[in-house]
Design a protein around this motif. Structure first.
Motif, PDB file in Angstrom:
ATOM      1  N   MET A   1     -38.243  74.034   7.832  1.00 22.93           N
ATOM      2  CA  MET A   1     -39.004  74.720   8.730  1.00 22.93           C
ATOM      3  C   MET A   1     -38.615  76.316   8.600  1.00 22.93           C
ATOM      4  O   MET A   1     -37.505  76.603   8.329  1.00 22.93           O
ATOM      5  N   VAL A   2     -39.598  77.116   8.890  1.00 26.69           N
ATOM      6  CA  VAL A   2     -39.540  78.500   8.864  1.00 26.69           C
ATOM      7  C   VAL A   2     -40.182  79.056  10.172  1.00 26.69           C
ATOM      8  O   VAL A   2     -41.194  78.679  10.644  1.00 26.69           O
ATOM      9  N   ILE A   3     -39.466  80.246  10.716  1.00 28.77           N
ATOM     10  CA  ILE A   3     -39.955  80.937  11.993  1.00 28.77           C
ATOM     11  C   ILE A   3     -41.113  81.747  11.175  1.00 28.77           C
ATOM     12  O   ILE A   3     -40.876  82.514  10.307  1.00 28.77           O
ATOM     13  N   VAL A   4     -42.294  81.918  11.798  1.00 29.80           N
ATOM     14  CA  VAL A   4     -43.376  82.708  11.455  1.00 29.80           C
ATOM     15  C   VAL A   4     -43.991  83.589  12.628  1.00 29.80           C
ATOM     16  O   VAL A   4     -44.060  82.871  13.568  1.00 29.80           O
ATOM     17  N   SER A   5     -44.061  84.682  12.485  1.00 28.93           N
ATOM     18  CA  SER A   5     -44.885  85.616  13.404  1.00 28.93           C
ATOM     19  C   SER A   5     -46.080  84.893  13.805  1.00 28.93           C
ATOM     20  O   SER A   5     -47.080  84.750  12.570  1.00 28.93           O
ATOM     21  N   ALA A   6     -46.464  84.325  15.182  1.00 28.10           N
ATOM     22  CA  ALA A   6     -47.423  83.686  15.287  1.00 28.10           C
ATOM     23  C   ALA A   6     -48.834  84.338  15.037  1.00 28.10           C
ATOM     24  O   ALA A   6     -49.727  83.675  14.703  1.00 28.10           O
ATOM     25  N   CYS A   7     -48.883  85.690  15.093  1.00 22.48           N
ATOM     26  CA  CYS A   7     -50.200  86.352  14.754  1.00 22.48           C
ATOM     27  C   CYS A   7     -50.480  86.107  13.181  1.00 22.48           C
ATOM     28  O   CYS A   7     -51.757  86.151  12.670  1.00 22.48           O
ATOM     29  N   LEU A   8     -49.525  86.032  12.377  1.00 23.18           N
ATOM     30  CA  LEU A   8     -49.877  85.736  10.942  1.00 23.18           C
ATOM     31  C   LEU A   8     -50.575  84.426  10.557  1.00 23.18           C
ATOM     32  O   LEU A   8     -51.236  84.269   9.499  1.00 23.18           O
ATOM     33  N   LEU A   9     -50.475  83.690  11.752  1.00 17.68           N
ATOM     34  CA  LEU A   9     -50.947  82.139  11.625  1.00 17.68           C
ATOM     35  C   LEU A   9     -52.406  82.498  12.118  1.00 17.68           C
ATOM     36  O   LEU A   9     -53.193  81.240  12.347  1.00 17.68           O
ATOM     37  N   GLY A  10     -52.908  83.547  12.922  1.00 16.33           N
ATOM     38  CA  GLY A  10     -54.149  83.490  13.462  1.00 16.33           C
ATOM     39  C   GLY A  10     -54.213  83.124  14.851  1.00 16.33           C
ATOM     40  O   GLY A  10     -55.105  82.814  15.681  1.00 16.33           O
ATOM     41  N   ILE A  11     -52.898  83.191  15.468  1.00 17.82           N
ATOM     42  CA  ILE A  11     -52.856  83.103  17.014  1.00 17.82           C
ATOM     43  C   ILE A  11     -53.028  83.995  17.634  1.00 17.82           C
ATOM     44  O   ILE A  11     -52.514  85.182  17.233  1.00 17.82           O
ATOM     45  N   ASP A  12     -53.591  84.124  18.788  1.00 16.84           N
ATOM     46  CA  ASP A  12     -53.870  85.386  19.513  1.00 16.84           C
ATOM     47  C   ASP A  12     -52.891  85.897  20.190  1.00 16.84           C
ATOM     48  O   ASP A  12     -52.511  85.795  21.491  1.00 16.84           O
ATOM     49  N   THR A  13     -51.790  86.612  19.488  1.00 14.16           N
ATOM     50  CA  THR A  13     -50.693  86.991  20.056  1.00 14.16           C
ATOM     51  C   THR A  13     -50.681  88.719  19.870  1.00 14.16           C
ATOM     52  O   THR A  13     -49.716  89.223  20.295  1.00 14.16           O
ATOM     53  N   ARG A  14     -51.474  89.326  19.089  1.00 18.39           N
ATOM     54  CA  ARG A  14     -51.172  90.563  18.638  1.00 18.39           C
ATOM     55  C   ARG A  14     -51.565  91.502  19.889  1.00 18.39           C
ATOM     56  O   ARG A  14     -52.397  91.162  20.775  1.00 18.39           O
ATOM     57  N   TYR A  15     -50.880  92.715  19.723  1.00 22.85           N
ATOM     58  CA  TYR A  15     -51.112  93.752  21.023  1.00 22.85           C
ATOM     59  C   TYR A  15     -52.374  93.854  21.435  1.00 22.85           C
ATOM     60  O   TYR A  15     -52.861  94.126  22.501  1.00 22.85           O
TER      61      TYR A  15
END
Length: 132
Positions: A1-15
């Motif tokens: 497992m690896v932690i990944v910034s959610a926004c890099l995966l296309g999840i709507d978390t960007r500011y």
């Protein structure tokens, strides 16, 4: 497992609520299972939110209370960034994760141009951090 910034995966978390998926992330992750995180959301900030900036240093300085994080409206959001970093570290420890792939140019996740708060805390705890 690896932690990944959610926004890099296309999840709507960007500011700014813009979806900016990075397809190359799957090549970097290889065969690891990604655990998406957004430190800003974990710290209680909403999406969308005002852009934020570290003032007076970098993520290490924020952790040592020698610098702060302010949004573009001049509001101090340091406590949110600290809480988000701490919550991300809890996830890392809970799942025994040793690597994080985080979003560049972020006051939480970036390594450049300024080291982010979450990146700093993870590095201090022996987690390998890279940015995309």
């Amino acid at each position: 497992m690896v932690i990944v910034s959610a926004c890099l995966l296309g999840i709507d978390t960007r500011y700014d609520c813009k979806i900016k998926e990075y397809p190359q992330i799957w090549e970097i992750i290889n065969h690891s299972s990604p655990v998406p995180v957004c430190p800003e959301q974990l710290g209680g900030l909403s999406t969308p939110r005002h852009p934020s900036f570290i003032i007076g240093g970098d993520g290490y300085d924020v952790l040592k209370k020698r610098a702060a994080v302010y949004n573009e409206r001049g509001e101090d959001v340091t406590s949110n960034f600290l809480k988000g970093a701490e919550e991300t570290l809890k996830i890392v420890k809970l799942l025994n994760i040793k690597q994080a792939i985080l979003k560049a140019k972020s006051p939480s996740c970036g390594l450049t141009p300024v080291l982010g708060v979450t990146s700093a805390l993870l590095i201090l705890n022996g987690i390998e951090v890279m940015e995309v």
